[in-house]
Enzyme design. Structure first.
Site: not given
Ligand SMILES: Cc1ncc(COP(=O)(O)O)c(C=O)c1O
Length: 378
Positions: A321, A179, A71, A201, A237, A151
């Site tokens: 933190c 998300q 992401g 993931h 690749t 998120n």
């Molecule tokens: C809203 C959002 N965007 C982007 C990301 C980043 O994705 P990645 O961990 O695959 O780089 C996250 C992951 O925490 C996310 O929650």
């Protein structure tokens, strides 16, 4: 009860069907997809089949999908790629105060290169006002980037309304759907977006793979220059292995029915917390947010201390933190959540494998550990 995983927004376990689909690529399908001989043919076929699965989930064409490392890279590609392509026509970017750092940090980086960025505020539920987007547009606006779902709190943005405004003004529109994919519908034409980010993931695929949807006709300067992989948009690749993981996860995510059970479980969890804690708990976010996300504040307490008292429960706090000091998360701060409420935020994010028994066990643990007699910060 042993370990309970309620941190699906951080990362999901890999679905067994995804593992099974990837296995042949670990064993025999090792060829370089670009080589053009017997060893590459099955790898290339697997890569392209995976691309068509991702495209099918988004209802777009396979050639509109660029595989990325996740992401973060997809967001960086959408934002920096647009800036480097369009900066002579428009260096202004509109985004929101509640984006993931993978959007905010590229924007801040581009400010150093001459971009101007508007960070739109949100209301108490975490939503932006589409009319505020309209109000922020200037003749120099080159990109609008608004996340689909947040998120931390799960709030869903009014993407269709924002995209209508973007289209009216012929401005490129990106959404970070890391998300939302697999949890709610994410068809690119319904959303009306030109660019959309996926992170493997978060939807039961492995880490290290994601994708950017790039609408036909949208040009993006690559982040990684090299040979002409991914139609010249991302050199390197391709990993047929990881792409097959993402493609299989996307095929599984076509069925959103499992989310109905997850939503019911989340709603039951929230009702139980309200019953047990009354006005000592507060919901952070929009009541109609992502079906799996429950961000709840235990008023007057510190989220990290609550999690430390829960035995074997993996979840996240709404605070971080920094330099030895606990600070309110920027998302909750942007929503105007007062410190005494926001500091006690805990994000529980459920998923396909979450069971009724697990939620019951967490409710019991919270009730016994946070009984008024042991609450120290109230
Ligand atoms: C809203 C959002 N965007 C982007 C990301 C980043 O994705 P990645 O961990 O695959 O780089 C996250 C992951 O925490 C996310 O929650």
């Amino acid at each position: 009860m042993g370990s309970i995983y309620l941190d699906y927004n951080a990362s999901t376990p890999i679905d067994p069907a995804v593992v099974a689909a990837m296995r042949p690529l670990l064993d025999e399908t090792f060829g370089n997809p670009s080589s053009g001989h017997w060893a590459s043919t099955p790898a290339k076929a697997a890569l392209e089949k995976a691309r068509s699965h991702v495209a099918a989930l988004l209802s777009c064409e396979p050639d509109e999908i660029v595989f990325t490392s996740g992401g973060s890279e997809a967001n960086n590609f959408a934002i920096k790629g647009t800036f480097f392509t369009l900066r002579d026509k428009g260096e202004h970017i509109i985004t929101t105060a509640v984006e993931h750092p993978a959007v905010l940090a590229p924007c801040r980086f581009l400010e150093r290169l001459g971009a101007t960025v508007t960070y739109l505020p949100v209301d108490a539920t975490g939503r932006i006002d589409p009319e505020a987007v309209r109000g922020a547009i200037t003749p120099r606006t080159g990109l609008i980037s608004v996340m689909h779902a947040n998120n931390e709190v799960g709030t869903i943005q009014p993407i269709e309304e924002i995209s209508a405004i973007a289209r009216e003004h012929r401005i490129r529109f990106h959404t970070d759907a890391a998300q939302s994919v697999g949890k709610i519908p994410t068809k690119v034409d319904t959303l009306g977006v030109d660019l959309l980010t996926i992170a493997g993931h978060k939807l039961y695929a492995p880490k290290g793979i994601g994708a950017l949807y790039v609408r036909r006709g949208v040009t993006l300067e690559p982040l990684i220059h090299g040979a002409g992989h991914e139609q010249g948009r991302r050199a390197g690749t391709e990993s047929a292995l990881l792409s097959v993981g993402l493609g299989t996860a996307c095929a599984l995510a076509q069925d959103l029915a499992p989310m109905n059970r997850v939503r019911a479980l989340r709603d039951r969890f929230w009702k139980a917390l309200q019953m047990r804690f009354g006005n000592r708990v507060a919901l952070n976010g929009h009541a109609d947010g992502l079906p799996n996300t429950l961000n709840v504040s235990f008023v007057g307490m510190v989220g990290a201390e609550i999690l430390a008292r829960l035995d074997g429960v993996a979840a996240s706090t709404g605070s971080a933190c920094h330099a030895g000091r606990v600070e309110l998360s920027p998302v909750l701060a942007a929503m105007g959540v007062p410190e005494e409420i926001g500091m006690g935020a805990v994000r529980f994010s459920l998923g396909r494998q979450t069971t009724d028994a697990e939620i019951d066990a967490v409710i019991e643990q919270l009730t016994s550990t946070l009984h008024p007699s042991v609450v120290t910060h109230a």
